[in-house]
Scaffold this motif. Structure first.
Motif, PDB file in Angstrom:
ATOM      1  N   ALA A   2       0.828  -1.206   0.000  1.00  0.00           N
ATOM      2  CA  ALA A   2       0.000   0.000   0.000  1.00  0.00           C
ATOM      3  C   ALA A   2       0.864   1.259   0.000  1.00  0.00           C
ATOM      4  N   VAL A   3       1.893   1.287   0.849  1.00  0.00           N
ATOM      5  CA  VAL A   3       2.751   2.463   0.944  1.00  0.00           C
ATOM      6  C   VAL A   3       3.541   2.656  -0.353  1.00  0.00           C
ATOM      7  N   ALA A   4       4.062   1.580  -0.911  1.00  0.00           N
ATOM      8  CA  ALA A   4       4.823   1.689  -2.158  1.00  0.00           C
ATOM      9  C   ALA A   4       3.945   2.274  -3.272  1.00  0.00           C
ATOM     10  N   HIS A   5       2.703   1.865  -3.320  1.00  0.00           N
ATOM     11  CA  HIS A   5       1.756   2.388  -4.313  1.00  0.00           C
ATOM     12  C   HIS A   5       1.554   3.884  -4.120  1.00  0.00           C
ATOM     13  N   LEU A   6       1.356   4.304  -2.869  1.00  0.00           N
ATOM     14  CA  LEU A   6       1.103   5.722  -2.601  1.00  0.00           C
ATOM     15  C   LEU A   6       2.339   6.586  -2.869  1.00  0.00           C
ATOM     16  N   VAL A   7       3.501   6.099  -2.466  1.00  0.00           N
ATOM     17  CA  VAL A   7       4.729   6.858  -2.703  1.00  0.00           C
ATOM     18  C   VAL A   7       4.988   6.997  -4.203  1.00  0.00           C
ATOM     19  N   ALA A   8       4.692   5.943  -4.971  1.00  0.00           N
ATOM     20  CA  ALA A   8       4.870   6.013  -6.421  1.00  0.00           C
ATOM     21  C   ALA A   8       3.954   7.060  -7.051  1.00  0.00           C
ATOM     22  N   LEU A   9       2.847   7.360  -6.378  1.00  0.00           N
ATOM     23  CA  LEU A   9       1.916   8.387  -6.855  1.00  0.00           C
ATOM     24  C   LEU A   9       2.302   9.782  -6.362  1.00  0.00           C
ATOM     25  N   GLY A  10       3.406   9.874  -5.613  1.00  0.00           N
ATOM     26  CA  GLY A  10       3.887  11.162  -5.153  1.00  0.00           C
ATOM     27  C   GLY A  10       3.457  11.561  -3.756  1.00  0.00           C
ATOM     28  N   HIS A  11       2.844  10.640  -3.011  1.00  0.00           N
ATOM     29  CA  HIS A  11       2.419  10.949  -1.640  1.00  0.00           C
ATOM     30  C   HIS A  11       3.593  10.732  -0.683  1.00  0.00           C
ATOM     31  N   HIS A  12       3.853  11.716   0.167  1.00  0.00           N
ATOM     32  CA  HIS A  12       4.960  11.603   1.113  1.00  0.00           C
ATOM     33  C   HIS A  12       4.529  11.842   2.556  1.00  0.00           C
ATOM     34  N   ARG A  13       3.275  12.167   2.753  1.00  0.00           N
ATOM     35  CA  ARG A  13       2.729  12.265   4.113  1.00  0.00           C
ATOM     36  C   ARG A  13       1.454  11.427   4.137  1.00  0.00           C
ATOM     37  N   ILE A  14       1.494  10.321   4.886  1.00  0.00           N
ATOM     38  CA  ILE A  14       0.421   9.325   4.860  1.00  0.00           C
ATOM     39  C   ILE A  14      -0.159   9.169   6.256  1.00  0.00           C
ATOM     40  N   ALA A  15      -1.469   9.316   6.361  1.00  0.00           N
ATOM     41  CA  ALA A  15      -2.150   9.139   7.644  1.00  0.00           C
ATOM     42  C   ALA A  15      -2.494   7.667   7.851  1.00  0.00           C
ATOM     43  N   TRP A  16      -2.613   7.282   9.117  1.00  0.00           N
ATOM     44  CA  TRP A  16      -2.958   5.893   9.487  1.00  0.00           C
ATOM     45  C   TRP A  16      -4.090   5.918  10.495  1.00  0.00           C
ATOM     46  N   VAL A  17      -5.207   5.297  10.136  1.00  0.00           N
ATOM     47  CA  VAL A  17      -6.352   5.165  11.037  1.00  0.00           C
ATOM     48  C   VAL A  17      -6.374   3.731  11.546  1.00  0.00           C
ATOM     49  N   GLY A  18      -5.970   3.539  12.806  1.00  0.00           N
ATOM     50  CA  GLY A  18      -5.911   2.207  13.383  1.00  0.00           C
ATOM     51  C   GLY A  18      -7.271   1.703  13.842  1.00  0.00           C
ATOM     52  N   GLY A  19      -7.351   0.391  14.048  1.00  0.00           N
ATOM     53  CA  GLY A  19      -8.567  -0.232  14.575  1.00  0.00           C
ATOM     54  C   GLY A  19      -8.494  -0.352  16.083  1.00  0.00           C
ATOM     55  N   PRO A  20      -9.201  -1.320  16.680  1.00  0.00           N
ATOM     56  CA  PRO A  20      -9.198  -1.482  18.127  1.00  0.00           C
ATOM     57  C   PRO A  20      -7.781  -1.638  18.678  1.00  0.00           C
ATOM     58  N   ALA A  21      -7.502  -0.996  19.786  1.00  0.00           N
ATOM     59  CA  ALA A  21      -6.151  -1.035  20.362  1.00  0.00           C
ATOM     60  C   ALA A  21      -5.748  -2.448  20.753  1.00  0.00           C
ATOM     61  N   THR A  22      -6.724  -3.300  21.094  1.00  0.00           N
ATOM     62  CA  THR A  22      -6.427  -4.678  21.504  1.00  0.00           C
ATOM     63  C   THR A  22      -6.321  -5.638  20.325  1.00  0.00           C
ATOM     64  N   SER A  23      -6.486  -5.132  19.118  1.00  0.00           N
ATOM     65  CA  SER A  23      -6.461  -5.988  17.930  1.00  0.00           C
ATOM     66  C   SER A  23      -5.030  -6.297  17.505  1.00  0.00           C
ATOM     67  N   TRP A  24      -4.738  -7.569  17.343  1.00  0.00           N
ATOM     68  CA  TRP A  24      -3.427  -8.013  16.858  1.00  0.00           C
ATOM     69  C   TRP A  24      -3.165  -7.445  15.462  1.00  0.00           C
ATOM     70  N   SER A  25      -4.202  -7.392  14.640  1.00  0.00           N
ATOM     71  CA  SER A  25      -4.046  -6.852  13.290  1.00  0.00           C
ATOM     72  C   SER A  25      -3.692  -5.374  13.325  1.00  0.00           C
ATOM     73  N   THR A  26      -4.317  -4.614  14.233  1.00  0.00           N
ATOM     74  CA  THR A  26      -3.977  -3.201  14.352  1.00  0.00           C
ATOM     75  C   THR A  26      -2.496  -3.037  14.634  1.00  0.00           C
ATOM     76  N   GLN A  27      -1.989  -3.821  15.571  1.00  0.00           N
ATOM     77  CA  GLN A  27      -0.588  -3.703  15.962  1.00  0.00           C
ATOM     78  C   GLN A  27       0.341  -4.043  14.802  1.00  0.00           C
ATOM     79  N   HIS A  28       0.048  -5.122  14.086  1.00  0.00           N
ATOM     80  CA  HIS A  28       0.957  -5.571  13.035  1.00  0.00           C
ATOM     81  C   HIS A  28       0.799  -4.763  11.755  1.00  0.00           C
TER      82      HIS A  28
END
Length: 335
Positions: free
Chosen positions: A164-190
């Motif tokens: 995902a990041v490689a795709h966005l950087v290739a489009l010229g994006h250099h500041r990327i926001a991250w909206v995480g899920g539940p704090a207890t979620s293993w997926s959120t952490q990884h």
């Protein structure tokens, strides 16, 4: 009239008990006898009675499946995978929903343990030590979660985030926001870890927004904070959050992807129906459910062997209309 086990035994030239062993414990019956029994079963259309078979094997012929939220299409797809594979093994599935309540997981597993042979625990929010305690009550396989000493199937979250990041950087994006899920979620952490590593590796900047409910409403709630970061792209914890972001950004008069590019994770069915259609990291959801059933049944068939494991399932970036070139007035671009 439906064929009985005695009909199969007569046609195969063996005893009814041998037919039972051939069907439930095939390793105890020689190959030639198994073949005769199988031919007789097919010819007569015999279907073993689950209750009767349970008296022989000591198993119920049922398994449990616990998920955080059945309303989330990600988990619904895993349920379909579990049910499809369980059906092939003539195993029934009891499904329970924790409603995203970590405190409910242990109680549900213990309640199911009295009725089923084992439990598939999907995306559990409990801590590792709590999962270890849960596994004392019944055979447990994890989906979308890793815990030491416990069998399961996981996704390569870090690899998906790098795509995902490689795709966005290739489009010229250099500041990327991250909206995480539940704090207890293993997926959120990884996913968060994978995102941070990829942003650093590709010389971009990350703007974490915080943890939100893994729902459409969670995305709506996060959108204003995403705008305030000055980022030109955002990666959401899952597609439901991303679709909520799309709705709120539209209400604020922002163009996607003209003003802000949006990426989700999961590739649920409605992602391609969103407007604009959502770019997302596709995860093999039904495959995870099928693998989990095979792992669980393998443990039940041979409980004395080490718990089986499975490698990470790979995600795939699906590029649609919600991502595009970064706007010229981008904030946070490298000097």
């Amino acid at each position: 009239m439906a064929a009985t086990i005695r009909d199969v035994a007569r046609l195969a030239g063996v005893s009814a008990s041998t037919v039972s062993r051939a069907l439930s414990l095939p390793g105890m019956v020689n190959a030639a006898t198994r073949a005769r029994v199988a031919a007789a079963v097919e010819q007569l259309g015999y279907e073993p009675n689950r209750a009767a078979r349970g008296l022989i094997t000591g198993r119920t012929g049922t398994i449990g499946l616990v998920v955080p939220d059945l309303a989330n299409p990600f988990f619904a797809s895993i349920v379909k995978g579990v049910q499809a594979r369980a059906r092939r093994h003539d195993v029934a599935v009891f499904v329970a929903d924790t409603d995203e309540d970590p405190a409910a997981e242990a109680g549900l597993v213990r309640a199911l343990a009295k009725q089923v042979d084992g439990v598939i625990l999907c995306s559990p929010r409990a801590r590792d030590e709590e999962l270890t305690a849960i596994a004392q009550d019944t055979t447990v396989v994890l989906v979308n979660r890793a815990a030491e000493g416990m069998p399961g199937v996981t996704y390569d979250n870090e690899g998906g985030m790098r795509q995902a990041v490689a795709h966005l950087v290739a489009l010229g994006h250099h500041r990327i926001a991250w909206v995480g899920g539940p704090a207890t979620s293993w997926s959120t952490q990884h996913r968060g870890l994978g995102l941070r590593n990829a942003v650093e590796e590709l010389h971009a900047k990350l703007a974490p927004v915080g943890n939100f409910a893994p729902t459409y409403e969670g995305g709506m709630a996060a959108a204003d904070q995403v705008i305030a970061t000055g980022a030109t792209a955002v990666v959401a914890y899952n597609d439901l959050v991303a679709i909520g972001l799309l709705a709120r950004l539209h209400a604020r008069g922002l163009s996607v992807p003209g003003d802000l590019s949006v990426v989700g994770v999961d590739d649920i069915a409605m992602s391609s129906m969103a407007r604009p259609a959502l770019t997302t990291v596709r995860l093999p959801k039904q495959e995870a459910g099928r693998i989990a059933v095979e792992l669980l049944l393998a443990m039940l068939d041979d409980p004395d062997t080490p718990a089986p494991t499975h490698g990470e399932l790979q995600g795939e970036l699906i590029v649609r209309d919600s991502t595009g070139p970064a706007p010229n007035n981008q904030k946070g671009a490298p000097a």
